[in-house]
Design a protein around this motif. Structure first.
Motif, PDB file in Angstrom:
ATOM      1  N   CYS A  46       0.797  -1.229   0.000  1.00  0.00           N
ATOM      2  CA  CYS A  46       0.000   0.000   0.000  1.00  0.00           C
ATOM      3  C   CYS A  46       0.829   1.279   0.000  1.00  0.00           C
ATOM      4  O   CYS A  46       0.270   2.358  -0.047  1.00  0.00           O
ATOM      5  CB  CYS A  46      -0.926   0.007   1.218  1.00  0.00           C
ATOM      6  N   VAL A  47       2.121   1.166   0.060  1.00  0.00           N
ATOM      7  CA  VAL A  47       2.963   2.349   0.223  1.00  0.00           C
ATOM      8  C   VAL A  47       2.823   3.317  -0.947  1.00  0.00           C
ATOM      9  O   VAL A  47       2.665   4.526  -0.748  1.00  0.00           O
ATOM     10  CB  VAL A  47       4.440   1.946   0.424  1.00  0.00           C
ATOM     11  N   THR A  48       2.873   2.835  -2.163  1.00  0.00           N
ATOM     12  CA  THR A  48       2.871   3.729  -3.324  1.00  0.00           C
ATOM     13  C   THR A  48       1.607   3.637  -4.166  1.00  0.00           C
ATOM     14  O   THR A  48       1.582   4.153  -5.274  1.00  0.00           O
ATOM     15  CB  THR A  48       4.093   3.417  -4.222  1.00  0.00           C
ATOM     16  N   THR A  49       0.566   3.009  -3.665  1.00  0.00           N
ATOM     17  CA  THR A  49      -0.655   2.847  -4.457  1.00  0.00           C
ATOM     18  C   THR A  49      -1.577   4.050  -4.343  1.00  0.00           C
ATOM     19  O   THR A  49      -1.515   4.815  -3.384  1.00  0.00           O
ATOM     20  CB  THR A  49      -1.442   1.601  -4.024  1.00  0.00           C
ATOM     21  N   HIS A  50      -2.445   4.188  -5.314  1.00  0.00           N
ATOM     22  CA  HIS A  50      -3.470   5.234  -5.278  1.00  0.00           C
ATOM     23  C   HIS A  50      -4.593   4.866  -4.313  1.00  0.00           C
ATOM     24  O   HIS A  50      -5.151   5.733  -3.640  1.00  0.00           O
ATOM     25  CB  HIS A  50      -4.080   5.432  -6.672  1.00  0.00           C
ATOM     26  N   ILE A  51      -4.950   3.572  -4.277  1.00  0.00           N
ATOM     27  CA  ILE A  51      -6.095   3.111  -3.493  1.00  0.00           C
ATOM     28  C   ILE A  51      -5.634   2.044  -2.510  1.00  0.00           C
ATOM     29  O   ILE A  51      -5.034   1.051  -2.904  1.00  0.00           O
ATOM     30  CB  ILE A  51      -7.190   2.528  -4.426  1.00  0.00           C
ATOM     31  N   LYS A  52      -5.927   2.264  -1.223  1.00  0.00           N
ATOM     32  CA  LYS A  52      -5.544   1.337  -0.155  1.00  0.00           C
ATOM     33  C   LYS A  52      -6.817   0.744   0.443  1.00  0.00           C
ATOM     34  O   LYS A  52      -7.656   1.480   0.955  1.00  0.00           O
ATOM     35  CB  LYS A  52      -4.739   2.068   0.903  1.00  0.00           C
ATOM     36  N   ILE A  53      -6.963  -0.570   0.389  1.00  0.00           N
ATOM     37  CA  ILE A  53      -8.209  -1.235   0.765  1.00  0.00           C
ATOM     38  C   ILE A  53      -8.010  -2.009   2.057  1.00  0.00           C
ATOM     39  O   ILE A  53      -7.035  -2.747   2.205  1.00  0.00           O
ATOM     40  CB  ILE A  53      -8.651  -2.200  -0.350  1.00  0.00           C
ATOM     41  N   GLY A  54      -8.954  -1.851   3.001  1.00  0.00           N
ATOM     42  CA  GLY A  54      -8.884  -2.597   4.244  1.00  0.00           C
ATOM     43  C   GLY A  54     -10.225  -2.637   4.949  1.00  0.00           C
ATOM     44  O   GLY A  54     -11.189  -1.982   4.541  1.00  0.00           O
ATOM     45  N   PHE A  55     -10.269  -3.412   6.025  1.00  0.00           N
ATOM     46  CA  PHE A  55     -11.467  -3.569   6.855  1.00  0.00           C
ATOM     47  C   PHE A  55     -11.179  -2.934   8.211  1.00  0.00           C
ATOM     48  O   PHE A  55     -10.172  -3.254   8.843  1.00  0.00           O
ATOM     49  CB  PHE A  55     -11.797  -5.057   7.027  1.00  0.00           C
ATOM     50  N   TYR A  56     -12.089  -2.065   8.664  1.00  0.00           N
ATOM     51  CA  TYR A  56     -11.832  -1.269   9.866  1.00  0.00           C
ATOM     52  C   TYR A  56     -13.069  -1.233  10.756  1.00  0.00           C
ATOM     53  O   TYR A  56     -14.172  -1.526  10.313  1.00  0.00           O
ATOM     54  CB  TYR A  56     -11.444   0.154   9.472  1.00  0.00           C
ATOM     55  N   ILE A  57     -12.857  -0.781  11.984  1.00  0.00           N
ATOM     56  CA  ILE A  57     -13.936  -0.646  12.960  1.00  0.00           C
ATOM     57  C   ILE A  57     -13.927   0.783  13.495  1.00  0.00           C
ATOM     58  O   ILE A  57     -12.871   1.317  13.836  1.00  0.00           O
ATOM     59  CB  ILE A  57     -13.756  -1.635  14.128  1.00  0.00           C
ATOM     60  N   GLY A  58     -15.108   1.398  13.545  1.00  0.00           N
ATOM     61  CA  GLY A  58     -15.277   2.674  14.222  1.00  0.00           C
ATOM     62  C   GLY A  58     -14.729   3.881  13.502  1.00  0.00           C
ATOM     63  O   GLY A  58     -14.682   3.957  12.283  1.00  0.00           O
ATOM     64  N   ASP A  59     -14.276   4.843  14.296  1.00  0.00           N
ATOM     65  CA  ASP A  59     -13.824   6.140  13.814  1.00  0.00           C
ATOM     66  C   ASP A  59     -12.351   6.067  13.422  1.00  0.00           C
ATOM     67  O   ASP A  59     -11.501   5.714  14.235  1.00  0.00           O
ATOM     68  CB  ASP A  59     -14.039   7.185  14.900  1.00  0.00           C
ATOM     69  N   LEU A  60     -12.052   6.434  12.199  1.00  0.00           N
ATOM     70  CA  LEU A  60     -10.675   6.392  11.707  1.00  0.00           C
ATOM     71  C   LEU A  60     -10.062   7.789  11.631  1.00  0.00           C
ATOM     72  O   LEU A  60      -9.092   8.009  10.935  1.00  0.00           O
ATOM     73  CB  LEU A  60     -10.636   5.735  10.319  1.00  0.00           C
ATOM     74  N   ASP A  61     -10.655   8.734  12.343  1.00  0.00           N
ATOM     75  CA  ASP A  61     -10.194  10.125  12.356  1.00  0.00           C
ATOM     76  C   ASP A  61     -10.212  10.766  10.971  1.00  0.00           C
ATOM     77  O   ASP A  61      -9.354  11.559  10.630  1.00  0.00           O
ATOM     78  CB  ASP A  61      -8.782  10.238  12.963  1.00  0.00           C
ATOM     79  N   ASP A  62     -11.192  10.402  10.155  1.00  0.00           N
ATOM     80  CA  ASP A  62     -11.292  11.003   8.829  1.00  0.00           C
ATOM     81  C   ASP A  62     -12.710  11.511   8.537  1.00  0.00           C
ATOM     82  O   ASP A  62     -13.099  11.611   7.388  1.00  0.00           O
ATOM     83  CB  ASP A  62     -10.825  10.032   7.753  1.00  0.00           C
TER      84      ASP A  62
END
Length: 107
Positions: A46-62
């Motif tokens: 994910c370091v140099t990609t345009h799109i980073k995909i993942g599964f998360y919970i709650g508030d990600l500060d965004d």
């Protein structure tokens, strides 16, 4: 236009294999490739990609907290961040012949 994407190794869900997640995401981007004037290429990190995909919970500060098992399934953040965040509290499925959960959502 060409965009790259990668699936995070850290933010996955335990009940789907990384290869099943990868196959579902690759299939989705292949469908988009046929419909819009953008091509998508998978990268290994994910370091140099345009799109980073993942599964998360709650508030990600965004400004877009994932709401748990209710309304928001996923969202994409602004282009400069390039995040696609799936709600990890949902029940995701890649094959409804195998997953019989009434709450499962097709990844």
């Amino acid at each position: 236009m060409k965009l790259t994407y990668a699936i995070t190794n850290e933010n996955l869900i335990y009940y789907l294999s990384p290869s099943d997640i990868k196959a579902a995401i690759n299939q989705a981007y292949s469908r988009w490739d046929c419909l819009i004037p953008v091509s998508f290429s998978e990268m290994l990190d994910c370091v140099t990609t345009h799109i980073k995909i993942g599964f998360y919970i709650g508030d990600l500060d965004d400004k877009y907290p994932l709401d748990g098992p209710h309304r928001v399934l996923a969202y994409a953040s602004a282009a400069e961040n390039g995040g696609v965040h799936f709600d990890a509290t949902k029940t995701w499925a890649v094959d409804f012949r195998l997953d019989k959960s009434r709450d499962a959502i097709d990844l």
